[in-house]
Structure formats: structure tokens, C-alpha cells
Design an enzyme around this catalytic site. Structure first.
Site, PDB file in Angstrom:
ATOM      1  N   CYS A   1       0.842  -1.203   0.000  1.00 54.51           N
ATOM      2  CA  CYS A   1       0.000   0.000   0.000  1.00 54.51           C
ATOM      3  C   CYS A   1       0.875   1.251   0.000  1.00 54.51           C
ATOM      4  CB  CYS A   1      -0.938  -0.008   1.204  1.00 54.51           C
ATOM      5  SG  CYS A   1      -2.016   1.437   1.302  1.00 54.51           S
TER       6      CYS A   1
ATOM      7  N   CYS B   1      -5.678  -3.952   7.364  1.00 55.09           N
ATOM      8  CA  CYS B   1      -6.815  -3.038   7.503  1.00 55.09           C
ATOM      9  C   CYS B   1      -8.049  -3.508   6.752  1.00 55.09           C
ATOM     10  CB  CYS B   1      -6.440  -1.629   7.072  1.00 55.09           C
ATOM     11  SG  CYS B   1      -6.264  -1.400   5.283  1.00 55.09           S
TER      12      CYS B   1
END
Lengths: 370, 354
Positions: B96, B194
Site C-alpha cells: 500500500c 486493515c
């Protein structure tokens, strides 16, 4: 509306003098709204705005029809506001069983590349089980006007038992709804789109037997919508609608000229600009453009920083932009839908703002294209 | 300076934004919507966006939400699932950072006219003066240091990245948030991946996206059959949890996973210990210049792993890190962050275990 927000604190359902004053204001507002919408006062149900009006129209009608135990279907245009599409979809997923709504078929009817409902496709979707047809008056994003008279004619011929609803939230500012919505059973409006307060709206309900209430309590609004009246909001709604009715003729011309100036200015100043819908088929307040190769999220940031407040599609719960379901339904590719920005004009818009907007947009697009 | 600050809705990025405002910069906040699925925390949920927006309001800065769900799916979630299918152990936070925050968002910040992108990571950027390179260094709080997940940054990014809270301890960050009256002051630290809900868990998340296969468990020395595991895709090299001690009563660790033969090899700590890890040459990145052959380094094998002294070798296209002492095996797919042996807070680069 200010006295009712600041001074008249009484509940319009009470029995003392202050309550009577509040109730009188509500009923005067009701008569005013009714006359402007071509309805009887008893047909006007005050709500908290467009979303509640649409939900009440969709789910209230379905709940009423569900009492008879027959299978249900609803047909609506695929470019309806989420306030119509989502309650219909939720009900079809079985989430409205608390209102007695069981199995439900939802037909989302195709639109043309200009964003106008396909009347033949609508007709094909109609059947004996059609409980409700919902076609918006004008689309909220691109502004295209829908052929309401033809919709009503075909629905009455093919599905005479179906209730007809139109979400007229966007159109109410510029169009005489008493004329255009006369053939509709249910009509939604919202005060804030008229320059009135946010949080007030109304639903015209032509016959008492059309819908069952979704909200239960004190039985206000003839048992159709319980809840203490928002007197100030209701007075604001009526006043805004009255002002709109008085000025609509002039404003239609004035705002359309400004919109043309904006659209023509941007088409000339920014290469690769496309109008999403033909101008003669959209409300004067709408200017919906796509800027080839430009990301709408980035463009909106630069416009915001340049003092131009525009929007794109609709926002999800987080505030992130989602590709517009309206543009997708009009056959625009998802990547291109992400290049779209909507400029809204209104009674406060003046020519100087248009020229500023053209400059800021042209600069921003230039900066983003590098 | 005009700074775009990435605000996750957590306390670190809230305080990062506050510090930039206090320092007199022109600050704008942005929260990324990264995940369309359901998620309870991290960078993704509506509640987190609300927290970020509220912090921005309190700091009187503009705040935007950017939808990067498609890119996140393509370059983080998709590869995460594919890696597990191939019995590798990916690090989605690093991907990410590599593809979303310090690539797409950084590019966007530049296009929008910002001079820098700030985040709330616990790490420090030491500005190179007089043409010297910018340095990436560990954060001041050793327990919260996040230099590992930033170890793939290069000069291009470091030149424009600002890490305002890298010099603070977590306690100081929380104290500052509380003093500013930010809602996020006592918000728990984000944990785990997440985009996976904690009540769902990795097994169910992956189970819904790929076929999980039972595999036999075999002792790497004796060849004894030690039973089986339900899903080899969930097994990580070096893992002990879930594996019973061997017949000798000693703990067993995963030495290797063979997705084709559907076999998990296990051994004792000494048996599985390794002296080297090979890195995928295409995955190597350097904060400044590539290391020379035989460079002494300190290697860190996970986000909060214990640093190990090691040596970097180019090895004819098969780069390797040799450890000074036997260490737990490195799972294929794991990132190996390399620090300067003579300046152990300074990140030199990183690579992914082949």
C-alpha cells in the site's frame, strides 16, 4: 419562517393559543403549497425533505399494496435518485418486511444516451403486478427532463392499478408542477432545492388509500407521517415554493443564459470538453461536463481552492466520490464517468461568477493535464 | 510550504497535521477510501473518515476524501490473495505504501500543486543538504518505529515526504492530541491488515477468495508424517503456532511450504534456522544508491522484528543477505529491510524474500 424558529416554540398539535398559532402557520403553508402544486390541502404531507418523501412514496405504496397479498413489482428509471433506488432495492432484498413488504421485483428501466427514460422499455417492464412506477421529473445530476405526460399515458394504459410517483425535487424551482404532475399520484419536493431551509419537504398524496405510514406515533399528517411539525421548516418550504412560482418564468431565461455562457465558455476554453446531455433537454440550472483525461477528484480540489464549488456524481457515506450511476446508465464508460463535473446555477448566480468559473476551470484543467 | 497530509483518522496522522499547521505550513488533509468491502478499522471505514474530517475541522484545514479503491484492489488486495495462493507471505502495508500512498497519492499531491506529502508514520526523513541524499531513519519511539514499512522509499519519494511525528514517542503524540482536544487522542492503534475485519479473520477472508488446500505435515529430518494442516495457504515459513511438538517433545517450526506437493516441512528451531535469505532481484530498492557487494548491514525481517547483523551479497543476479548468526527462516514474500551497520537508524533499502 424566522418567527417560528425563534419565537413560536409551541407544538402545532397542542390545544392552547400558542399551539393554535403554530398550527395555523402549518395549515396556511399547506394551502399555499397545495395551490402551487395543483393539489388539495389534504393531499399535502409535510416531511423532512426529498429523501423522506421518496421513501414514503416507494415503501408506503408498497406497504399498502402488500396488505392485499399479491406479488409486487416496481418500475423506475435507472437514473433515479438513490432516495428512490435504494428503498426499492432494500425492499427487494427483504429489508422492508417490517412494513409487510415481501417478495418484490424491481425493474430499473434503461435510459437513452441523453439520459431520458426509454418509454418502450418502461412499457415492457409493466405488468399486472406493477404496484408503483417512479420516474423523476428531472435528473439531479445531468438535469435531463423526463417525458412525464407520455410516461403517465403509457402507465395508465398498461398498468392501470399502478401508482405513479415523480421525484420533482430538482424541477420544482423552474417548472409549474401543477401542470406537469397533474397525472401523477405522488409528487416529492424539497425546500432546500428551492432556496428554502434544509430538512423540509413534502409529498403530494392524491388519495388517502394510496399509502401506509412508515413512521408511527402521534398520527400527524392524517396518520401518514407521525412526528411533531417542523413549523419553521414548513413555513420556509411554502415561502420558497411561492417565490419560485413567482420568479420561475424570468429565472428560467436568466439562469439558462448564464448556464449557456458557462458551457459555451468552457467548451471554447478547454479542449476535450463534452456536455453530458443536450442543453435543450435539461433544466436551466444544470451544466454537466466531462473533461477528457482529467480526474474529477483532482479537478474538484483545484476548483475548491480556486473558489468554485462544484460537485461530481454523488458521494458515498465516507464522502468519497463514486462513479455516477446516472452516467453509467447513459452508456458512459466508467473511466470517462470519472472525468465529469457538475456545475449548478441558481438564483444567486451572477455573470461575474460565470466568467470567474470559466477562468478557474480552464486553469485547473490545464494544470492537471500538465 | 504547501503540504498534503494523508489522514487515516488515527491519532498519529491527526497530530502530524496539527504539527504542520503549528509550523505555519499551508496544510490540506486527505483521507483515502481504499476498501469497498466491510472493514472495522484501519484506513477504510466511514468512522475513520469521520474522525479524520473532524480533526481537519478542528485544525481549520480543508479535507478531501479520495477514492482509491480500484487501485488498492489491484495493487494490494489482489496481490495479497495471489501471494497466499502461492504459499507466500505478503506484506500488504508495504505494498500500500509502495503503490498507493507514496506513488498514486504522492503523484496526485504534486499534480495538485503541493510541495510535499506528509503522513503520520513513526520514522524520520533527514533532509540531505548541499546535494547529499535524503536519509530515511527509524522513528524516535523504538516500540512504534515504522521505518520497516517505508523501507522501499527512494530519493524520488523522500525528496517530497514529510514525517512530522517521527521524532516523537507515541505517548507524546497522544498527549499532544489530547491537549489539542482531538477525538483521536485515545483511539486504539490500528492492528493487523486493515481490509480484514477482526471478527472475520484471515482464514475466512482468504477462504472466500481462493481455494484452501489440506496439506501433509512432514518432519524435515526424519521424513516422519506428523499429520496435516487444513490450509497450506495460511501457513507461513517460520510459524510455530498450530503445529504440535514432534515425537521428541520439542517444538516444531515450519521450514518450507510446497504448494504443488501440498506438503509442509517442519523441524526444530535449530533445524529450520537459516544463515541466509535470497531476495527477488526485481524487488530490490534503495533509499539512495545500491549497496556494494559485501556491505555490512543490519537486517530486519518484520515490522517489529529484532534487527540482525548481516552482510549483503549481489551473488550473480541472486542477491542474498547472510546473517551473522543462525536466524529463524524468512518466509518467501516477506520484506527484508536493510539498515546501515555503522549507523543503525539509517535505512539503506529493502527487498522481498524470494
Amino acid at each position: 419562517m424566522a418567527p417560528f424558529a425563534a419565537v413560536t416554540f409551541a407544538n402545532a398539535s397542542g390545544s392552547h393559543a400558542a399551539a393554535r398559532a403554530a398550527r395555523r402557520a402549518v395549515e396556511e403553508a399547506r394551502e399555499l403549497v397545495a395551490s402551487l402544486l395543483g393539489a388539495a390541502p389534504s393531499e399535502v404531507v409535510f416531511t423532512s425533505g426529498g429523501t423522506e418523501s421518496d421513501n414514503l412514496a416507494v415503501l408506503g405504496t408498497l406497504a399498502e399494496r402488500a396488505r392485499h397479498g399479491t406479488p409486487l413489482a416496481i418500475a423506475c428509471s435507472s437514473i433515479q435518485h438513490a432516495a428512490v433506488l435504494e428503498p426499492a432495492r432494500a425492499a427487494s432484498r427483504g429489508l422492508a418486511q417490517v412494513h409487510g413488504i415481501g417478495a418484490l421485483r424491481v425493474d430499473e428501466v434503461a435510459v437513452s444516451t441523453a439520459g431520458v427514460i426509454d418509454l418502450d422499455a418502461l412499457e415492457d417492464a409493466l405488468g399486472d403486478d406493477t404496484a408503483l412506477v417512479s420516474v423523476m421529473h428531472a435528473n439531479n445530476e445531468v438535469g435531463t427532463l423526463q417525458p412525464l405526460a407520455e410516461v403517465a399515458r403509457r402507465v395508465r394504459a398498461r398498468a392501470p392499478r399502478a401508482a405513479l410517483h415523480t421525484d420533482a425535487v430538482q424541477a420544482a424551482k423552474y417548472i409549474d408542477l401543477a401542470t406537469t404532475t397533474a397525472g401523477f399520484d405522488l409528487v416529492s419536493i424539497s425546500a432546500h432545492k428551492l432556496g428554502g431551509p434544509k430538512g423540509a419537504g413534502a409529498l403530494v398524496v392524491r388519495a388517502p388509500s394510496l399509502l401506509a405510514p412508515l413512521q408511527h406515533g402521534g398520527g400527524q399528517e392524517h396518520e401518514r407521517r407521525s412526528g411533531t411539525h417542523d413549523v419553521a421548516g414548513i413555513v420556509g418550504l411554502a415561502t420558497a415554493l411561492a417565490v419560485a412560482a413567482k420568479t420561475a418564468g424570468d429565472e428560467r431565461v436568466r439562469v439558462a443564459e448564464l448556464r449557456d455562457r458557462l458551457a459555451d465558455g468552457l467548451l471554447a476554453a478547454v479542449p476535450g470538453t463534452v456536455e453530458s446531455a443536450p442543453r435543450d433537454e435539461v433544466l436551466p440550472s444544470h451544466c454537466h461536463l466531462r473533461f477528457a483525461g482529467v480526474d474529477q477528484e483532482e479537478l474538484l480540489v483545484l476548483l475548491d481552492r480556486g473558489g468554485v464549488y462544484a460537485s461530481a456524481g454523488s458521494s458515498c457515506a465516507s464522502g468519497a466520490l463514486e462513479p455516477s450511476h446516472v452516467l453509467l446508465a447513459m452508456g458512459v464508460a466508467p473511466a470517462e464517468a470519472r472525468t465529469a463535473v457538475r456545475f449548478s446555477l441558481g438564483y444567486t448566480t451572477v455573470p461575474g461568477e460565470i466568467d470567474l468559473a470559466v477562468r478557474v476551470v480552464a486553469d485547473a484543467v490545464g494544470a492537471l493535464r500538465g | 510550504m504547501k503540504v498534503l497530509v494523508a489522514m487515516s483518522g488515527g491519532v498519529d496522522s491527526s497530530v502530524a497535521a496539527a504539527r504542520l499547521v503549528a509550523d505555519g505550513h499551508e496544510v490540506v488533509g486527505a483521507t483515502l477510501k481504499l476498501w469497498g468491502g466491510s472493514s472495522d478499522s484501519g484506513c477504510c471505514s466511514v468512522a475513520d473518515v469521520d474522525d479524520a474530517r473532524r480533526a481537519a475541522q478542528q485544525l481549520a484545514i480543508a479535507h478531501y476524501v479520495f477514492d482509491m479503491t480500484e487501485a488498492f484492489d489491484d495493487s494490494v488486495v489482489g496481490p495479497y490473495v495471489a501471494a497466499h495462493a502461492a504459499a507466500r507471505t505478503p506484506n500488504p502495508c508495504i505494498e500500500c505504501n509502495r503503490h498507493i500512498k507514496f506513488d498514486r497519492l504522492l503523484d496526485r499531491a504534486v499534480r495538485l500543486g503541493f510541495d510535499a506529502l506528509a503522513t503520520g508514520h513513526h520514522a524520520r526523513v533527514l533532509r540531505g543538504a548541499g546535494g547529499r541524499p535524503h536519509q530515511l531513519r527509524r522513528g524516535a519511539d523504538p516500540d512504534k518505529d515504522q521505518s520497516y514499512v517505508l523501507s522501499m522509499l527512494g530519493q524520488r519519494q523522500l525528496a517530497r515526504v514529510v514525517l512530522p511525528i517521527g521524532g516523537m514517542t507515541k505517548a507524546a503524540v497522544r498527549a499532544e492530541a489530547a491537549a489539542l482536544g482531538l477525538r483521536t487522542a485515545s483511539k486504539p492503534d490500528s492492528q493487523d491488515v486493515c481490509f480484514i475485519r477482526s471478527d472475520e479473520g484471515r482464514a475466512r477472508f482468504l477462504g472466500g477468495r481462493l481455494a484452501l488446500h489440506r496439506a501433509s505435515v512432514v518432519d524435515s529430518t526424519s521424513g516422519d508424517d506428523l499429520g496435516s494442516v487444513e490450509a497450506l495457504e495460511l501457513v507461513t515459513v517460520g510459524q510455530r503456532r498450530g503445529f504440535a511438538p514432534g515425537p521428541d517433545g520439542r517444538r516444531r517450526y515450519v521450514a518450507s511450504v510446497d504448494p504443488v506437493a501440498r506438503r509442509v516441512m517442519v523441524g526444530t528451531a535449530e533445524q529450520v534456522a537459516t544463515l541466509a535469505v535470497e531476495l527477488d532481484p526485481g524487488s530490490l530498492s534503495w533509499t539512495d544508491a545500491p549497496l556494494r557487494d559485501g556491505a555490512p548491514v543490519i537486517a530486519q525481517l518484520s515490522a517489529h522484528g529484532r534487527p540482525a547483523t548481516a552482510t549483503f551479497w549481489w551473488g550473480d543476479g541472486r542477491p542474498r543477505v547472510h546473517f551473522g548468526t543462525p536466524t529463524r527462516p524468512v518466509a518467501p514474500g516477506q520484506t527484508v529491510a536493510l539498515y546501515d551497520a555503522s549507523d543503525p537508524d539509517s535505512v539503506l533499502g529493502s527487498g522481498i524474500a524470494a
